[in-house]
Design a protein around this motif. Structure first.
Motif, PDB file in Angstrom:
ATOM      1  N   PRO A  85      -7.546 -18.618   4.126  1.00 36.01           N
ATOM      2  CA  PRO A  85      -6.298 -17.991   4.571  1.00 36.01           C
ATOM      3  C   PRO A  85      -5.774 -16.953   3.570  1.00 36.01           C
ATOM      4  O   PRO A  85      -6.006 -17.051   2.357  1.00 36.01           O
ATOM      5  N   ASN A  86      -5.076 -15.960   4.100  1.00 36.38           N
ATOM      6  CA  ASN A  86      -4.347 -14.944   3.326  1.00 36.38           C
ATOM      7  C   ASN A  86      -5.231 -13.980   2.550  1.00 36.38           C
ATOM      8  O   ASN A  86      -4.720 -13.199   1.737  1.00 36.38           O
ATOM      9  N   MET A  87      -6.538 -14.018   2.765  1.00 38.58           N
ATOM     10  CA  MET A  87      -7.405 -13.126   2.004  1.00 38.58           C
ATOM     11  C   MET A  87      -7.156 -11.664   2.378  1.00 38.58           C
ATOM     12  O   MET A  87      -7.155 -10.788   1.509  1.00 38.58           O
ATOM     13  N   ILE A  88      -6.937 -11.380   3.661  1.00 38.27           N
ATOM     14  CA  ILE A  88      -6.727  -9.998   4.077  1.00 38.27           C
ATOM     15  C   ILE A  88      -5.473  -9.427   3.421  1.00 38.27           C
ATOM     16  O   ILE A  88      -5.474  -8.287   2.930  1.00 38.27           O
ATOM     17  N   SER A  89      -4.413 -10.206   3.400  1.00 43.78           N
ATOM     18  CA  SER A  89      -3.173  -9.708   2.788  1.00 43.78           C
ATOM     19  C   SER A  89      -3.358  -9.480   1.294  1.00 43.78           C
ATOM     20  O   SER A  89      -2.813  -8.521   0.732  1.00 43.78           O
ATOM     21  N   ARG A  90      -4.139 -10.328   0.630  1.00 40.09           N
ATOM     22  CA  ARG A  90      -4.386 -10.132  -0.800  1.00 40.09           C
ATOM     23  C   ARG A  90      -5.163  -8.850  -1.043  1.00 40.09           C
ATOM     24  O   ARG A  90      -4.915  -8.128  -2.015  1.00 40.09           O
ATOM     25  N   ILE A  91      -6.119  -8.575  -0.160  1.00 44.03           N
ATOM     26  CA  ILE A  91      -6.911  -7.360  -0.312  1.00 44.03           C
ATOM     27  C   ILE A  91      -6.046  -6.126  -0.082  1.00 44.03           C
ATOM     28  O   ILE A  91      -6.064  -5.167  -0.873  1.00 44.03           O
ATOM     29  N   THR A  92      -5.285  -6.124   0.999  1.00 43.89           N
ATOM     30  CA  THR A  92      -4.461  -4.953   1.306  1.00 43.89           C
ATOM     31  C   THR A  92      -3.370  -4.755   0.262  1.00 43.89           C
ATOM     32  O   THR A  92      -3.054  -3.618  -0.111  1.00 43.89           O
ATOM     33  N   ASN A  93      -2.795  -5.838  -0.234  1.00 38.06           N
ATOM     34  CA  ASN A  93      -1.757  -5.721  -1.261  1.00 38.06           C
ATOM     35  C   ASN A  93      -2.317  -5.137  -2.553  1.00 38.06           C
ATOM     36  O   ASN A  93      -1.614  -4.418  -3.273  1.00 38.06           O
ATOM     37  N   THR A  94      -3.571  -5.445  -2.834  1.00 38.41           N
ATOM     38  CA  THR A  94      -4.186  -4.906  -4.052  1.00 38.41           C
ATOM     39  C   THR A  94      -4.208  -3.385  -4.011  1.00 38.41           C
ATOM     40  O   THR A  94      -3.882  -2.722  -4.997  1.00 38.41           O
ATOM     41  N   PHE A  95      -4.570  -2.811  -2.865  1.00 35.68           N
ATOM     42  CA  PHE A  95      -4.586  -1.350  -2.768  1.00 35.68           C
ATOM     43  C   PHE A  95      -3.172  -0.788  -2.651  1.00 35.68           C
ATOM     44  O   PHE A  95      -2.876   0.293  -3.177  1.00 35.68           O
ATOM     45  N   GLY A  96      -2.286  -1.535  -1.985  1.00 37.09           N
ATOM     46  CA  GLY A  96      -0.903  -1.088  -1.888  1.00 37.09           C
ATOM     47  C   GLY A  96      -0.237  -1.002  -3.248  1.00 37.09           C
ATOM     48  O   GLY A  96       0.528  -0.065  -3.517  1.00 37.09           O
ATOM     49  N   ASP A  97      -0.532  -1.965  -4.101  1.00 38.58           N
ATOM     50  CA  ASP A  97       0.045  -1.957  -5.452  1.00 38.58           C
ATOM     51  C   ASP A  97      -0.435  -0.769  -6.274  1.00 38.58           C
ATOM     52  O   ASP A  97       0.216  -0.362  -7.242  1.00 38.58           O
ATOM     53  N   GLU A  98      -1.582  -0.217  -5.900  1.00 39.01           N
ATOM     54  CA  GLU A  98      -2.126   0.949  -6.597  1.00 39.01           C
ATOM     55  C   GLU A  98      -1.734   2.253  -5.895  1.00 39.01           C
ATOM     56  O   GLU A  98      -2.207   3.332  -6.256  1.00 39.01           O
ATOM     57  N   ASP A  99      -0.886   2.130  -4.865  1.00 36.55           N
ATOM     58  CA  ASP A  99      -0.438   3.289  -4.085  1.00 36.55           C
ATOM     59  C   ASP A  99      -1.609   4.004  -3.413  1.00 36.55           C
ATOM     60  O   ASP A  99      -1.648   5.229  -3.326  1.00 36.55           O
ATOM     61  N   VAL A 100      -2.580   3.206  -2.947  1.00 39.50           N
ATOM     62  CA  VAL A 100      -3.743   3.726  -2.236  1.00 39.50           C
ATOM     63  C   VAL A 100      -3.613   3.338  -0.767  1.00 39.50           C
ATOM     64  O   VAL A 100      -3.421   2.156  -0.449  1.00 39.50           O
ATOM     65  N   ASN A 101      -3.716   4.311   0.127  1.00 40.37           N
ATOM     66  CA  ASN A 101      -3.535   4.054   1.543  1.00 40.37           C
ATOM     67  C   ASN A 101      -4.848   3.614   2.204  1.00 40.37           C
ATOM     68  O   ASN A 101      -5.902   4.204   1.978  1.00 40.37           O
ATOM     69  N   ILE A 102      -4.763   2.558   3.010  1.00 37.70           N
ATOM     70  CA  ILE A 102      -5.907   2.086   3.793  1.00 37.70           C
ATOM     71  C   ILE A 102      -5.879   2.785   5.143  1.00 37.70           C
ATOM     72  O   ILE A 102      -4.915   2.653   5.899  1.00 37.70           O
ATOM     73  N   GLU A 103      -6.920   3.546   5.445  1.00 36.07           N
ATOM     74  CA  GLU A 103      -6.964   4.291   6.697  1.00 36.07           C
ATOM     75  C   GLU A 103      -7.698   3.541   7.811  1.00 36.07           C
ATOM     76  O   GLU A 103      -7.493   3.816   8.984  1.00 36.07           O
TER      77      GLU A 103
END
Length: 410
Positions: free
Chosen positions: A350-368
């Motif tokens: 559980p919650n792996m997707i949110s951890r992955i997306t938050n990692t890039f969000g914290d770096e100010d990198v947009n997931i397209e």
């Protein structure tokens, strides 16, 4: 180059984002058809060193005792069976294992059709009689009297039961329809793709016992696993009509040797044609045994090699997974130019997707674009970014609990 993995998993990436990636190295554990290896572009290197390989091509070589190098990303089996590869260990180490389903289907189908005739007419016995009487000057006259013992019967209008309707089973069923046989198919797990390939003239059977009671001939095409090993047992043989013919070009362990030997001895089964020469089957009267010829044509080896190489190239170049046996299928097409694509192999938690997306969000990198697929205990997440992935984000992802590998695709 390989970054040292954080506690969670491996990271395959360049230490310097702008540094050119090392050339992928491909190792062949067995002889692989040049029709496949010739597809490798100048961006690839064939290597004799399995320990430094990025990808491994294999046919039958045993890999269970092999230690895999840290660069190894993929293993492609030029064939369908993968019992020579440690699938679970590969999944834990973030190594995708591919096979080539259907690439050798025509070769096996043709041999099964040959076996149908071997089991119907006394072809093998007739050949042996001719050889035994080769010195008889009157052999032609003698043959006219002897041939009645080898006459056999025609397969047209006879009932054929096909157990397993995957790539090979579907082709066997369709070909038998074309030969005028009345075909019954059993497969509770048939895929949608396979279902579309099966002739509408094939009778769908939902109870295997009903098939055993109904058909004159049987051909089995299922993998050897916990629920199928020994499935053709004494009970199954007892249901078959007198003089049944059974073909096994799938796996030797699917048929219980004691049960088949008894069925042959009693005449319940008239002929057992198998592609697996084992000590037990060689003792059976009424068995016609071939030396594992099913997929051993030049064309099948070429087809398997081509498919295996294409699978590895697609995975290394685009991160796409097609025909894997230990990770889920995932296809996001060709990597967009000028952007970053990252692959994360992880446990299905559980919650792996949110951890992955938050990692890039914290770096100010947009997931397209993002695709996440799951197969049993393992998941695969493929991500397109609006810029190359920062090394700090990749290191953080590799340190997440449950992550097995993080890879920069482009």
């Amino acid at each position: 180059e390989i970054c040292e993995p954080a506690p969670g998993g491996r990271t395959n990436q360049d230490l310097a984002p702008n540094k050119e990636k090392p050339m992928p190295r491909i190792h062949c554990l067995n002889n692989i058809s040049a029709y496949g290896t010739d597809l490798l572009t100048d961006s690839y290197e064939l290597t004799d060193d399995a320990g430094s390989a990025t990808g491994i091509l294999v046919r039958s070589a045993a890999m269970h005792d092999m230690e895999f190098g840290g660069d190894l990303l993929a293993i492609a089996r030029a064939g369908a069976g993968v019992n020579n590869i440690p699938l679970d260990r590969c999944a834990e180490e973030g190594i995708v294992v591919f096979n080539t389903p259907g690439a050798n289907a025509n070769a096996v189908k043709e041999l099964v059709l040959c076996a149908l005739l071997l089991g119907s007419r006394g072809i093998v016995e007739g050949i042996e009689w001719c050889r035994d009487n080769a010195g008889d000057e009157n052999i032609a006259k003698a043959a006219e009297k002897a041939k009645k013992a080898f006459a056999g019967r025609e397969i047209k209008s006879k009932k054929l039961g096909v157990i397993g309707l995957g790539a090979i089973g579907a082709e066997v069923a369709n070909a038998a329809i074309g030969l005028g046989m009345d075909v019954y198919g059993y497969d509770p797990y048939v895929s949608v793709g396979a279902a579309w390939r099966i002739s509408s003239d094939v009778h769908h059977v939902t109870n295997l016992d009903d098939m055993f009671r109904t058909c004159d001939y049987f051909s089995i095409h299922v993998p050897a696993m916990e629920g199928t090993i020994g499935m053709v047992d004494a009970h199954a043989c007892s249901l078959m009509p007198e003089g049944a013919v059974f073909l096994n070009f799938s796996r030797d362990t699917l048929v219980n040797d004691e049960a088949m030997a008894a069925a042959l001895a009693s005449g319940k089964v008239r002929a057992y044609i198998t592609d697996f020469a084992t000590p037990a089957v060689m003792k059976m009267d009424g068995a016609i045994v071939l030396p594992h010829l099913g997929a051993s044509t030049a064309e099948a080896e070429d087809n398997c090699a081509v498919m295996a190489v294409r699978e590895i190239m697609n995975y290394l170049e685009n991160g796409n997974i097609v025909n894997s046996v230990n990770y889920p299928a995932c296809d996001m097409g060709i990597c967009p130019e000028g952007q970053g694509r990252v692959a994360v192999m992880h446990r299905n938690v559980p919650n792996m997707i949110s951890r992955i997306t938050n990692t890039f969000g914290d770096e100010d990198v947009n997931i397209e674009n993002l695709t996440n697929k799951t197969r049993g205990d393992y998941s695969y997440t493929l991500i397109d970014l609006n810029q190359p992935a920062p090394v700090s984000a990749l290191d953080h992802l590799a340190g997440l609990e449950g992550v097995r590998r993080v890879r920069v695709v482009k």
